[in-house]
Every structure is written in structure tokens, then in C-alpha cells.
Design an enzyme around this catalytic site. Structure first.
Site, PDB file in Angstrom:
ATOM      1  N   SER A  16       0.820  -1.216   0.000  1.00  0.00           N
ATOM      2  CA  SER A  16       0.000   0.000   0.000  1.00  0.00           C
ATOM      3  C   SER A  16       0.850   1.261   0.000  1.00  0.00           C
ATOM      4  O   SER A  16       0.556   2.226  -0.723  1.00  0.00           O
ATOM      5  CB  SER A  16      -0.946  -0.001   1.214  1.00  0.00           C
ATOM      6  OG  SER A  16      -1.924  -1.016   1.086  1.00  0.00           O
ATOM      7  N   SER A  36      -2.869  -7.886  -6.396  1.00  0.00           N
ATOM      8  CA  SER A  36      -2.476  -6.843  -5.443  1.00  0.00           C
ATOM      9  C   SER A  36      -3.584  -5.811  -5.295  1.00  0.00           C
ATOM     10  O   SER A  36      -3.858  -5.345  -4.184  1.00  0.00           O
ATOM     11  CB  SER A  36      -1.174  -6.172  -5.894  1.00  0.00           C
ATOM     12  OG  SER A  36      -1.271  -5.730  -7.226  1.00  0.00           O
ATOM     13  N   ASN A  50      -6.302  -7.409  -3.012  1.00  0.00           N
ATOM     14  CA  ASN A  50      -5.960  -8.044  -1.736  1.00  0.00           C
ATOM     15  C   ASN A  50      -4.897  -7.342  -0.898  1.00  0.00           C
ATOM     16  O   ASN A  50      -4.821  -7.581   0.310  1.00  0.00           O
ATOM     17  CB  ASN A  50      -5.494  -9.486  -1.993  1.00  0.00           C
ATOM     18  CG  ASN A  50      -6.564 -10.334  -2.636  1.00  0.00           C
ATOM     19  OD1 ASN A  50      -7.633 -10.531  -2.074  1.00  0.00           O
ATOM     20  ND2 ASN A  50      -6.294 -10.831  -3.824  1.00  0.00           N
ATOM     21  N   TYR A  51      -4.071  -6.495  -1.516  1.00  0.00           N
ATOM     22  CA  TYR A  51      -2.960  -5.903  -0.767  1.00  0.00           C
ATOM     23  C   TYR A  51      -2.958  -4.377  -0.761  1.00  0.00           C
ATOM     24  O   TYR A  51      -2.214  -3.775   0.012  1.00  0.00           O
ATOM     25  CB  TYR A  51      -1.620  -6.400  -1.334  1.00  0.00           C
ATOM     26  CG  TYR A  51      -1.349  -7.851  -1.024  1.00  0.00           C
ATOM     27  CD1 TYR A  51      -0.856  -8.235   0.218  1.00  0.00           C
ATOM     28  CD2 TYR A  51      -1.602  -8.836  -1.964  1.00  0.00           C
ATOM     29  CE1 TYR A  51      -0.615  -9.566   0.510  1.00  0.00           C
ATOM     30  CE2 TYR A  51      -1.367 -10.174  -1.683  1.00  0.00           C
ATOM     31  CZ  TYR A  51      -0.871 -10.534  -0.440  1.00  0.00           C
ATOM     32  OH  TYR A  51      -0.644 -11.853  -0.147  1.00  0.00           O
ATOM     33  N   LEU A  52      -3.763  -3.758  -1.608  1.00  0.00           N
ATOM     34  CA  LEU A  52      -3.756  -2.296  -1.703  1.00  0.00           C
ATOM     35  C   LEU A  52      -4.998  -1.706  -1.045  1.00  0.00           C
ATOM     36  O   LEU A  52      -6.124  -2.034  -1.430  1.00  0.00           O
ATOM     37  CB  LEU A  52      -3.699  -1.865  -3.177  1.00  0.00           C
ATOM     38  CG  LEU A  52      -2.484  -2.372  -3.964  1.00  0.00           C
ATOM     39  CD1 LEU A  52      -2.577  -1.923  -5.405  1.00  0.00           C
ATOM     40  CD2 LEU A  52      -1.194  -1.877  -3.332  1.00  0.00           C
TER      41      LEU A  52
END
Length: 742
Positions: free
Chosen positions: A570, A696, A699-701
Site C-alpha cells: 500500500s 495486489s 488483496n494488498y492495496l
């Protein structure tokens, strides 16, 4: 006289366009087959100058996005086969076909023309006439002289009615949306107060093969038992796939297939190479073709039947709110494929029965009813978990769950909490980094190993790596389970000092290969850990995942290796967006900047994919469209120049000429906008060829970073998130202001 001059002017314009085309043909003849290979380089230079500024600053129509975001699961292989809205160019009757087949088609057409007594022309002249006519027609379309579509035009009233209907539908969706993020949270651990559902939907039972479809062994027809026949069908369905040619897949399949056979079948069938699944495979292909060729009525009937299943099993009542269930269908039996070169590929995924399933629901509400003649394994009433049903699959012994949809309250709350924990790390990450740098020179070897592992987790976003039994799953590792064979040290490499080379299989058997310059202390410690060890020995022999996560949770409540990964992903996106985005760019260029920032995160997290099978053809098609648009732009500029000349000659005496000049200017501008957009799209596709952006992004940002960026640079959020993704991140879209900082 005026008309004669106009006619002469048009003739000059056409002659100049023909000349331009001739020059273009000469250039392309010299370029040969390098067009596709160099498309990315050429488009990059077309979009950006040496100082990084865009050459053209034109406003991009909102109806033409560079990339429409799709599902993660996006399947990511079909990204380049989907035609983007606004980039579809209507084929004109005279438009030449693209690719090698064009020349033979032209020759055939010429022969037919000769047979019918038509005037023979050289191939080059015929081609030039077609290109010229096509370009003229496209320009006239741009100017509004030709209708773009043969469909009847809607009236203003019909257009307005459709617009109002769309607005009304959107308003109703917003009104019916459960704005759970505005409600008070339950006490710690409690996920719901009431939960009612119908249980999972089971796949239909196996239907035996028709009497005219047979299996053969060693050239002789063999009638299989139902259990063995069903497994044979699984293999026959995959004969077109490369899996069935792999040794591991075939061995695992044959071993599990024999378990389903009767004693007599096992005695007879002892060699897979002597098995003939041809008729079963042909039947399967015929069924696939039949499904493709169904009539509209048949497709509608299937759609309605599927919708009935969704209506009955696809929703639940969570705290008296109707919520969509994500995966309410239990996966049918089949052959396990796995990812990468999985050692268990080809094994039989057995049919799940109600007796295998645990149900979770409210105690005071009606329970799900099992299928007739069956019973559930267990019924629980646990409101501290988010799953509705669970069972254990037989291949790897992992537990499978039925959960709510991504846009549900339970999923949204989990996401929100995940990103808030990652944001908390920002306030203490400097202290954590100072601590592990000090631990690099600790007298305790275990502490040193933990410090080096944490350095890798922080700087490279490596996964921690979970313990697993030997030989039970694919040989995948994470940071804490790295072995000596996965590491190579270089004192000097490519102009850098102290480089660590990683080469191992990560999650889902995706190869992680990276050469990373590290600080001297880390390099010296890794060298120490490698001393006197065999290739198969563990690099961190005094550390495991449990110890690492226990240490991380002592540094900050809730801190894990995944939180580090989410934080670094992020924060990288936020920094990259600040560096790459130029507010004066048009929407297409801003989206390219966003995708480049997203790509930096995907590379950090090692989110790779194989290039789509259709990639080369897709790029060739796009390049052909770019070339056609360039021809169109050249012709439009020629006609504009001629129109200006005519207007200047006659002065202001003829207002129609001034109107014509304005129309030609508008046509040139539209061509330039379209060309720039296509070139940006080509650059984006080339750079995304082997990178999976969806993982990403979903799920990750932290979605609030993207929403705030959209508001700051005036890009519609619809350009970043599609409909299902906007539903998933409704909480972030609703609460985020333009000044949000991760």
C-alpha cells in the site's frame, strides 16, 4: 469557377493521400516482421518525450477507458481478448483484412474479376485504392457525413428515458445497500447475531454413458463399472489439455483410477497407454459444441434454471439483511490440477457428500435441510466465525469453506480491519527496523537469523513460509523455510555490491527469482548461515514461522508477515502514484500512471502470470488499428490543409468553407485523441504481459488510496474498479475524502 477549384482541390488532396500511402507502404515493406516486436518501444516513444512529458495534451472522452478492470480471478488470461469499450472500430465493407491471408484473398478476388470481364489492376494499385477509400470513409464518419451504425437512431426522448432508468436503478441500489460501516461494531470476536441459509448446493449425480459410447482397452471394448466409468470420463474430458501428457499427472490418475475399479477391472486394466478414451472424448466435445450452438430459447431456459438455483441457495439472511453467498456450490468431483508442477496433479478429487459437511447457522432459526436420504456431519452455532459450511477435501487434507460474497459485511469488515492494522504499522515501523538492524550483530545466532529474515520480509515483501509435512505438497517455501540451495551470494554483480540472488518456488508454485543488493551486515550474516551446510539444509535452522509471528506480535498487536506485506504494498502504491501522476495529463495517461504504480506493487509481491496465449495476435491487431488510425490522421490533416487553403483563397465570402474548416479541425483532433489512446493502451498491454495486477489491487492495496487518487486527479472511480469491485469496496468509496493518506 468556384466548383472547379473545389474539384481540383479535392483531386489534389486525394493525390497527396495516395502519395502518403505509397510512402507508408515503402516503410512497412522495409520493416518486415519487426512491427509486433517493436510495438511497445514505438508506442512508448510516441506517448512520452525524453523529459517524460506527454506530447499531446488532449481531453479523453470518458466513454473510452484504457483498461476495464475485471475479476481476480480476475480469469487474467482473457484480458487481451476482450475488446475495450470505445476502441472498437466498425469494419467497412472495403476494408482490407489484416494478416498474411490478405494477399491470397486479394489475388482470388482479382481472378474472379477477370473472369467477369472487369478491368484488371495491379495488386499495389488495388490496395492503394482500397486504403484511400477506407481512410476517406473513416474521416467522413468522424465528421458525421456517414452514419456510424446501421441500427436505427434512438430519439432524444428514448435516450433520456434510458438515462433516467439507469439513474433510478443506481439510486435504488444505493438505498437498498446495507451501510454496515455506519453502524456500531459488535464486541470483539462476534461476527453476527443471526444467520439463516439453505446450506450448500450439491452437484448432480453421475449419469452413465450412452449405449453407443464405449471405452476400449488394448483394442477391445470394456464395459466399466459406474465408479470407474465416471473417473474415466474425467480423464477423457482433458485429452486436449497438456496435463494428460505429463508423466506425474498420468501416474497419479492411473493409481487413483484403479482404486475405483472392481477387482476384475484392475486385473484387466494395467497399462494406461493401452486405454482408448476416444469415443468418450468425442462425446464430450459434441456436448460442448451443442452448448455453444444452443438456440436463444434453450440458452434462456438454462439461464432461468441457474437463476432459480441462485435464488434458493445463493443468498442468506445475516442479521436480517439479505446477503449474497460467494461460493454456495460444492465443487464437483474431478482430477486435481494444482498450480505449476504440483506433485499431486492428476489425483482424484472425490465427490463431497452431505455426511462430509459441517453446517454453521443460528440456533433459534430453521436449520438447512440436507438432500433426501442424507444427513449433515454436524450442525454448529458459532458466531465467532464467518463461514456457513465447511468440509475437508481429500487431496491435501485442507478445509474448504462456504463464505459470503466479497461485497458482504463480513468480508468488508475483514478488509477494513486488515488495512487499519497495516496503517498502524506505519507509526512503529521505524522502531521495528532500528531494532532488527541492531539484532544483526547479536551474540545469539537465533536472534541474528530472525533479524535477517525480518529484513527480507520487510524489504522484499516475502511471505513468512508455513511448515508442511515432507512430500505432502509442492516444494514451495517462504522466507523462514528457505534452504541453502535457494540462495547465491555475489560480492560484486552488475555494478552492485553485496548482492543476494534468490531462486525458489513461492506460493502456488510461482517461481521467485530476484537479485537484490543488501546492506553489508545482512550479506555477512547470510554468508555465515551458509557455512558448512549442504544444499538441502535450512538457511534459518534456528527459526520457524511460529517463532517469527510470535516475535512480530510482541512488536505490535496483530502484526504478522502478511501485515508487513500489505503495508509495503500500500505504501509503495501511494508513493508511486505521487511520483508518476501528472494532473495535466489526460485520463488515458493518468490511467497508465496508475497501472504503472500498481505494476510496481505486483513486481514487489511477485504476482506473475504466463502471457496470454492470444497476446501476440492481440498486439498485432492493436498495432494494425494504430497504423490505420495514423493513415486516417494523415488524410484528415491533408484535407484540413486543403480546406484552409480554399477558405483563404475565397476569404470570408463563403461561410460554408469556414464551417468545413472547423469540421476538418474537429476530425483531426478526434483522430489525434484516438491515436494517443491506442498507443497508451499498447504500452500498457506490453508492460502488463507477465504481471498480474488484479491480485495486489484486490488483496494488498488499501482501496482508499485509489479512491483518494481518483478524487484528486479527477479520474472516475469506474475507470479503476469495475461494478463488482465497487460493490466490494463500497465502504471505502463512501468514506474516503481526497486528502486521505495511508
Amino acid at each position: 469557377m468556384g466548383r472547379e477549384k473545389d474539384a481540383k482541390g479535392e483531386e489534389k488532396a486525394k493525390a497527396k493521400a495516395t502519395k502518403l500511402k505509397r510512402l507508408s507502404d515503402n516503410e512497412s515493406a522495409g520493416a518486415g516482421g519487426d512491427t509486433i516486436m517493436n510495438s511497445a518501444k514505438s508506442t512508448k516513444s510516441a506517448v512520452k518525450t525524453d523529459n517524460g512529458k506527454a506530447q499531446k495534451k488532449v481531453k479523453t472522452p470518458k466513454t473510452e477507458p484504457v483498461e476495464s478492470a475485471n475479476s481476480a480471478r480476475e480469469s487474467e488470461e482473457d484480458d487481451f481478448t476482450t475488446k475495450k469499450k470505445g476502441l472498437k472500430r466498425k469494419r467497412i465493407k472495403d476494408e482490407p483484412m489484416e494478416g498474411p491471408s490478405h494477399s491470397s484473398a486479394t489475388q482470388t478476388l482479382k481472378k474472379k474479376n477477370k473472369q467477369h470481364g472487369q478491368e484488371e489492376e495491379s495488386d499495389g494499385e488495388a490496395q492503394k485504392k482500397k486504403v484511400k477509400k477506407r481512410s476517406e470513409q473513416m474521416v467522413k464518419k468522424e465528421e458525421g457525413e456517414y452514419p456510424v451504425s446501421k441500427k436505427p437512431k434512438r430519439t432524444k426522448e428514448e435516450i433520456e428515458e434510458a438515462r433516467q432508468l439507469k439513474i433510478k436503478k443506481k439510486e435504488e441500489e444505493e438505498q437498498n445497500r446495507w451501510r454496515w460501516w455506519e453502524e456500531e461494531k459488535y464486541e470483539d470476536g462476534v461476527k453476527w447475531k443471526s444467520l439463516e441459509h439453505k446450506g450448500p448446493y450439491f452437484p448432480p449425480e453421475y449419469q452413465p454413458l450412452p449405449d453407443d459410447v464405449h471405452f476400449y482397452y488394448n483394442g477391445k471394448e470394456v464395459k466399466l463399472s459406474l465408479a470407474a466409468e465416471e473417473v474415466a470420463l474425467f480423464f477423457a474430458q482433458m485429452l486436449d489439455h497438456e496435463y494428460t501428457t505429463k508423466k506425474v499427472f498420468r501416474e497419479n490418475f492411473f493409481k487413483d483410477w484403479r482404486k475405483e475399479m472392481t477387482h476384475e477391472e484392475r486385473s484387466l486394466i494395467q497399462n494406461l497407454d493401452k486405454c482408448d478414451f476416444g469415443e468418450i472424448h468425442a462425446m464430450h466435445k459434441a456436448k460442448v459444441e451443442a452448448r455453444k450452438n444452443m438456440s436463444k430459447e434453450e440458452k434462456l431456459a438454462v439461464k432461468e434454471a441457474n437463476q432459480k438455483i441462485v435464488d434458493e441457495y445463493g443468498f442468506c439472511l445475516l442479521d436480517h439483511h439479505k446477503e449474497r453467498i460467494g461460493n454456495f456450490k460444492i465443487e464437483p468431483p474431478g482430477l486435481f490440477r494444482g498450480r505449476g508442477e504440483h506433485p499431486k496433479q492428476g489425483m482424484l478429487k472425490k465427490r463431497i457428500q452431505p455426511e462430509d459437511v459441517i453446517i454453521n447457522c443460528s440456533k433459534d432459526l430453521p436449520f438447512p435441510v440436507p438432500p433426501a436420504g442424507h444427513h449433515w456431519k454436524e450442525i454448529r452455532h458459532d458466531n465467532t466465525v464467518t463461514w456457513l459450511a465447511s468440509w475437508t477435501e481429500n487431496i491435501q487434507g485442507s478445509i474448504k469453506y462456504i463464505m459470503l460474497n466479497a461485497n458482504s459485511k463480513l468480508k468488508g469488515e475483514k478488509d477494513w480491519e486488515k488495512y487499519e492494522v497495516a496503517r498502524k504499522l506505519k507509526s512503529c515501523v521505524d522502531d521495528i527496523r532500528t531494532q532488527y538492524l541492531q539484532d544483526l550483530k547479536s551474540k545469539q545466532m537465533g536472534t541474528r537469523q530472525r533479524a535477517v529474515a525480518l529484513y527480507f520480509i520487510d524489504k522484499l515483501a516475502l511471505r513468512a513460509g508455513n511448515e508442511k509435512e515432507e512430500g505432502e505438497t509442492a516444494d514451495t517455501v517462504g522466507c523462514c523455510s528457505l534452504r541453502v540451495e535457494h540462495i547465491t551470494l555475489h560480492e560484486q554483480l552488475d555494478g552492485n555490491e553485496y548482492v543476494v540472488e534468490f531462486d525458489f518456488l513461492g506460493k502456488d508454485s510461482i517461481r521467485y527469482y530476484n537479485k537484490v543488493p543488501v546492506i553489508k551486515k545482512v550479506f555477512r550474516n547470510v554468508k555465515l548461515f551458509l557455512d558448512n551446510k549442504e544444499p538441502g539444509d535450512e538457511l534459518f535452522d534456528r527459526l520457524n514461522t511460529t517463532m517469527m509471528n510470535k516475535h512480530l506480535s510482541s512488536l505490535m498487536p496483530g502484526l504478522t508477515a502478511k501485515v508487513f506485506r500489505t503495508y509495503n504494498a500500500s505504501i509503495t502504491l501511494q508513493q508511486q502514484l505521487k511520483e508518476l501522476t501528472n494532473k495535466s495529463d489526460n485520463v488515458a495517461e493518468k490511467l497508465l500512471s496508475y497501472n504503472r504504480a500498481n505494476r510496481a506493487v505486483a513486481i514487489l509481491c511477485n504476482h506473475q502470470r504466463a502471457p496470454p496465449k492470444t497476446f501476440e495476435q492481440s498486439m498485432a491487431n492493436l498495432q494494425a488499428k494504430i497504423d490505420a488510425r495514423k493513415e486516417q490522421l494523415a488524410l484528415a490533416k491533408t484535407e484540413l490543409k486543403q480546406a484552409k487553403k480554399d477558405a483563404k483563397t475565397k476569404g470570408s465570402s463563403d461561410p460554408k468553407l469556414q464551417t468545413l474548416v472547423e469540421r476538418k479541425k474537429a476530425a483531426v483532433k478526434r483522430c489525434e485523441e484516438q491515436l494517443l489512446k491506442m498507443e497508451v493502451q499498447a504500452t500498457d498491454r506490453e508492460e502488463n504481459k507477465q504481471i498480474a495486477l488484479g491480485t495486489s489491487k484486490l488483496n494488498y492495496l488499501d482501496p482508499r488510496i485509489s479512491v483518494a487518487w481518483c478524487k484528486n486527479v479527477e479520474v472516475p472511480v469506474e475507470k479503476i474498479y469495475n461494478k463488482s469491485q465497487r460493490d466490494k469496496f463500497a465502504w471505502a468509496i463512501d468514506m474516503t475524502e481526497a486528502d486521505f493518506e495511508f
